[in-house]
Design a protein around this motif. Structure first.
Motif, PDB file in Angstrom:
ATOM      1  N   ARG A   1     -17.754  -4.889 -42.468  1.00 30.27           N
ATOM      2  CA  ARG A   1     -18.206  -6.252 -42.168  1.00 30.27           C
ATOM      3  C   ARG A   1     -17.329  -7.265 -42.895  1.00 30.27           C
ATOM      4  NH1 ARG A   1     -23.118  -7.404 -44.245  1.00 30.27           N
ATOM      5  NH2 ARG A   1     -22.946  -5.665 -45.656  1.00 30.27           N
ATOM      6  N   PRO A   2     -17.023  -8.387 -42.252  1.00 26.78           N
ATOM      7  CA  PRO A   2     -16.210  -9.407 -42.917  1.00 26.78           C
ATOM      8  C   PRO A   2     -16.913  -9.954 -44.152  1.00 26.78           C
ATOM      9  CG  PRO A   2     -17.146 -10.281 -40.879  1.00 26.78           C
ATOM     10  CD  PRO A   2     -17.476  -8.814 -40.921  1.00 26.78           C
ATOM     11  N   TRP A   3     -16.125 -10.394 -45.114  1.00 25.18           N
ATOM     12  CA  TRP A   3     -16.570 -11.024 -46.362  1.00 25.18           C
ATOM     13  C   TRP A   3     -17.300 -10.066 -47.294  1.00 25.18           C
ATOM     14  CZ3 TRP A   3     -13.810 -15.166 -46.296  1.00 25.18           C
ATOM     15  CH2 TRP A   3     -13.584 -15.848 -45.095  1.00 25.18           C
ATOM     16  N   THR A   4     -17.246  -8.746 -47.028  1.00 29.15           N
ATOM     17  CA  THR A   4     -17.945  -7.784 -47.874  1.00 29.15           C
ATOM     18  C   THR A   4     -16.995  -6.913 -48.690  1.00 29.15           C
ATOM     19  OG1 THR A   4     -18.029  -6.076 -46.149  1.00 29.15           O
ATOM     20  CG2 THR A   4     -19.887  -7.626 -46.257  1.00 29.15           C
ATOM     21  N   GLY A   5     -15.721  -6.918 -48.376  1.00 32.15           N
ATOM     22  CA  GLY A   5     -14.764  -6.017 -49.001  1.00 32.15           C
ATOM     23  C   GLY A   5     -14.492  -6.330 -50.460  1.00 32.15           C
ATOM     24  N   GLU A   6     -14.431  -5.298 -51.245  1.00 29.99           N
ATOM     25  CA  GLU A   6     -14.207  -5.400 -52.686  1.00 29.99           C
ATOM     26  C   GLU A   6     -12.856  -6.041 -53.022  1.00 29.99           C
ATOM     27  OE1 GLU A   6     -13.533  -1.956 -55.880  1.00 29.99           O
ATOM     28  OE2 GLU A   6     -15.533  -1.915 -54.963  1.00 29.99           O
ATOM     29  N   LEU A   7     -11.867  -5.883 -52.161  1.00 33.66           N
ATOM     30  CA  LEU A   7     -10.521  -6.376 -52.462  1.00 33.66           C
ATOM     31  C   LEU A   7     -10.219  -7.731 -51.843  1.00 33.66           C
ATOM     32  CD1 LEU A   7      -8.593  -3.008 -52.082  1.00 33.66           C
ATOM     33  CD2 LEU A   7      -9.304  -4.149 -54.195  1.00 33.66           C
ATOM     34  N   LEU A   8     -11.169  -8.314 -51.140  1.00 34.29           N
ATOM     35  CA  LEU A   8     -10.933  -9.591 -50.469  1.00 34.29           C
ATOM     36  C   LEU A   8     -10.455 -10.662 -51.438  1.00 34.29           C
ATOM     37  CD1 LEU A   8     -11.042 -11.387 -47.953  1.00 34.29           C
ATOM     38  CD2 LEU A   8     -13.454 -11.806 -48.469  1.00 34.29           C
ATOM     39  N   ASP A   9     -11.109 -10.794 -52.574  1.00 34.17           N
ATOM     40  CA  ASP A   9     -10.788 -11.845 -53.532  1.00 34.17           C
ATOM     41  C   ASP A   9      -9.908 -11.374 -54.691  1.00 34.17           C
ATOM     42  OD1 ASP A   9     -12.254 -13.810 -52.110  1.00 34.17           O
ATOM     43  OD2 ASP A   9     -14.118 -13.030 -52.962  1.00 34.17           O
ATOM     44  N   GLU A  10      -9.327 -10.180 -54.580  1.00 36.29           N
ATOM     45  CA  GLU A  10      -8.449  -9.657 -55.630  1.00 36.29           C
ATOM     46  C   GLU A  10      -7.198 -10.537 -55.722  1.00 36.29           C
ATOM     47  OE1 GLU A  10      -7.115  -8.247 -58.618  1.00 36.29           O
ATOM     48  OE2 GLU A  10      -8.695  -6.867 -57.953  1.00 36.29           O
ATOM     49  N   GLU A  11      -6.923 -11.069 -56.928  1.00 33.63           N
ATOM     50  CA  GLU A  11      -5.790 -11.984 -57.101  1.00 33.63           C
ATOM     51  C   GLU A  11      -4.777 -11.494 -58.129  1.00 33.63           C
ATOM     52  OE1 GLU A  11      -7.316 -15.889 -57.885  1.00 33.63           O
ATOM     53  OE2 GLU A  11      -8.253 -16.044 -55.908  1.00 33.63           O
TER      54      GLU A  11
ATOM     55  N   ASP B   1      -4.679 -15.744 -48.387  1.00 34.96           N
ATOM     56  CA  ASP B   1      -6.028 -16.060 -47.920  1.00 34.96           C
ATOM     57  C   ASP B   1      -5.933 -16.584 -46.499  1.00 34.96           C
ATOM     58  OD1 ASP B   1      -8.612 -16.824 -47.434  1.00 34.96           O
ATOM     59  OD2 ASP B   1      -8.725 -18.284 -49.056  1.00 34.96           O
ATOM     60  N   SER B   2      -6.278 -15.730 -45.538  1.00 41.91           N
ATOM     61  CA  SER B   2      -6.194 -16.108 -44.126  1.00 41.91           C
ATOM     62  C   SER B   2      -7.502 -16.701 -43.616  1.00 41.91           C
ATOM     63  CB  SER B   2      -5.819 -14.892 -43.274  1.00 41.91           C
ATOM     64  OG  SER B   2      -6.900 -13.968 -43.248  1.00 41.91           O
ATOM     65  N   GLY B   3      -8.561 -16.585 -44.427  1.00 38.52           N
ATOM     66  CA  GLY B   3      -9.861 -17.093 -44.013  1.00 38.52           C
ATOM     67  C   GLY B   3     -10.575 -16.225 -42.998  1.00 38.52           C
ATOM     68  N   CYS B   4     -10.099 -14.998 -42.787  1.00 37.22           N
ATOM     69  CA  CYS B   4     -10.686 -14.132 -41.755  1.00 37.22           C
ATOM     70  C   CYS B   4     -11.798 -13.225 -42.283  1.00 37.22           C
ATOM     71  CB  CYS B   4      -9.604 -13.306 -41.069  1.00 37.22           C
ATOM     72  SG  CYS B   4      -8.904 -11.989 -42.088  1.00 37.22           S
ATOM     73  N   GLY B   5     -11.938 -13.092 -43.609  1.00 36.84           N
ATOM     74  CA  GLY B   5     -12.987 -12.240 -44.158  1.00 36.84           C
ATOM     75  C   GLY B   5     -12.535 -10.852 -44.563  1.00 36.84           C
TER      76      GLY B   5
ATOM     77  N   GLY C   1      -0.186 -15.374 -38.616  1.00 33.50           N
ATOM     78  CA  GLY C   1      -0.097 -15.643 -40.052  1.00 33.50           C
ATOM     79  C   GLY C   1       0.678 -16.932 -40.291  1.00 33.50           C
ATOM     80  N   LEU C   2       0.099 -18.022 -39.855  1.00 37.45           N
ATOM     81  CA  LEU C   2       0.765 -19.316 -39.933  1.00 37.45           C
ATOM     82  C   LEU C   2       1.121 -19.668 -41.377  1.00 37.45           C
ATOM     83  CD1 LEU C   2      -1.496 -21.255 -37.418  1.00 37.45           C
ATOM     84  CD2 LEU C   2       0.640 -20.054 -36.958  1.00 37.45           C
TER      85      LEU C   2
ATOM     86  N   ARG D   1      -0.178 -11.424 -39.760  1.00 36.15           N
ATOM     87  CA  ARG D   1      -1.376 -11.272 -40.594  1.00 36.15           C
ATOM     88  C   ARG D   1      -1.851  -9.834 -40.462  1.00 36.15           C
ATOM     89  NH1 ARG D   1      -6.974 -11.779 -39.118  1.00 36.15           N
ATOM     90  NH2 ARG D   1      -6.288 -12.712 -37.159  1.00 36.15           N
ATOM     91  N   TYR D   2      -1.546  -9.033 -41.461  1.00 36.81           N
ATOM     92  CA  TYR D   2      -2.064  -7.671 -41.526  1.00 36.81           C
ATOM     93  C   TYR D   2      -3.476  -7.776 -42.068  1.00 36.81           C
ATOM     94  CZ  TYR D   2       2.545  -5.588 -40.765  1.00 36.81           C
ATOM     95  OH  TYR D   2       3.745  -5.200 -40.229  1.00 36.81           O
ATOM     96  N   CYS D   3      -4.445  -7.635 -41.210  1.00 37.77           N
ATOM     97  CA  CYS D   3      -5.862  -7.781 -41.537  1.00 37.77           C
ATOM     98  C   CYS D   3      -6.410  -6.387 -41.862  1.00 37.77           C
ATOM     99  CB  CYS D   3      -6.559  -8.414 -40.330  1.00 37.77           C
ATOM    100  SG  CYS D   3      -8.284  -8.774 -40.577  1.00 37.77           S
ATOM    101  N   MET D   4      -6.601  -6.090 -43.151  1.00 39.31           N
ATOM    102  CA  MET D   4      -6.914  -4.741 -43.602  1.00 39.31           C
ATOM    103  C   MET D   4      -8.357  -4.610 -44.079  1.00 39.31           C
ATOM    104  SD  MET D   4      -3.925  -3.218 -43.230  1.00 39.31           S
ATOM    105  CE  MET D   4      -3.982  -4.117 -41.699  1.00 39.31           C
ATOM    106  N   ASN D   5      -8.911  -3.441 -43.921  1.00 42.86           N
ATOM    107  CA  ASN D   5     -10.223  -3.128 -44.465  1.00 42.86           C
ATOM    108  C   ASN D   5     -10.080  -2.800 -45.949  1.00 42.86           C
ATOM    109  OD1 ASN D   5     -12.214  -2.807 -42.080  1.00 42.86           O
ATOM    110  ND2 ASN D   5     -10.395  -1.700 -41.385  1.00 42.86           N
TER     111      ASN D   5
END
Length: 134
Positions: free
Chosen positions: A31-41, A63-67, A111-112, A119-123
């Motif tokens: 599910r979008p916005w649930t991944g542990e690595l989404l906010d890894e900086e 940060d593509s905003g896709c979740g 990936g503008l 934009r490689y959108c990864m799980n």
């Protein structure tokens, strides 16, 4: 394609969580916005959660905003396998680990503002992260 890492489904089930198996071996999507690595900086390296092959450097994450964690290029072109995906009534490009064939996510040409326009959108479940030593 012949993969350098090849295991039976039973072997993969023994090594992966149920959620990882669904994503990596059955091409499910978390599910979008649930991944542990989404906010890894932190600076570091992203590898395949199944076989630990190197896939993405943190410097290509944005940060593509896709979740889902997004990258504008893989660590090298041979690290990933791109496959035409016509499921769900749309044309997409699936991204798999070139070492073991595990499903990672999809790549889109939107990936503008990135150097590649991709934009490689990864799980997150498909990736492991190792922080760079300081």
């Amino acid at each position: 394609m012949d993969y350098t890492v090849s295991k039976s489904n039973d072997e993969w089930r023994g090594e992966l969580t149920q959620e990882q198996f669904a994503v990596l071996r059955e091409a499910a999507t978390e599910r979008p916005w649930t991944g542990e690595l989404l906010d890894e900086e932190r600076s570091g390296l992203y590898t395949c959660a199944a076989c630990h092959a190197e896939l993405f450097k943190s410097g290509t994450k944005f940060d593509s905003g896709c979740g889902w964690p997004s990258f504008y290029e893989s660590i090298n072109p041979e690290a990933v396998q791109l496959i035409e995906d016509n499921t769900l009534g749309m044309m997409r490009t699936e991204v798999r680990c070139a070492a073991c064939g595990s499903h990672l996510g999809h790549v889109f040409p939107d990936g503008l503002g990135t150097p590649t326009g991709d934009r490689y959108c990864m799980n997150s479940l498909a990736l492991d992260f190792s922080a760079e030593d300081k």
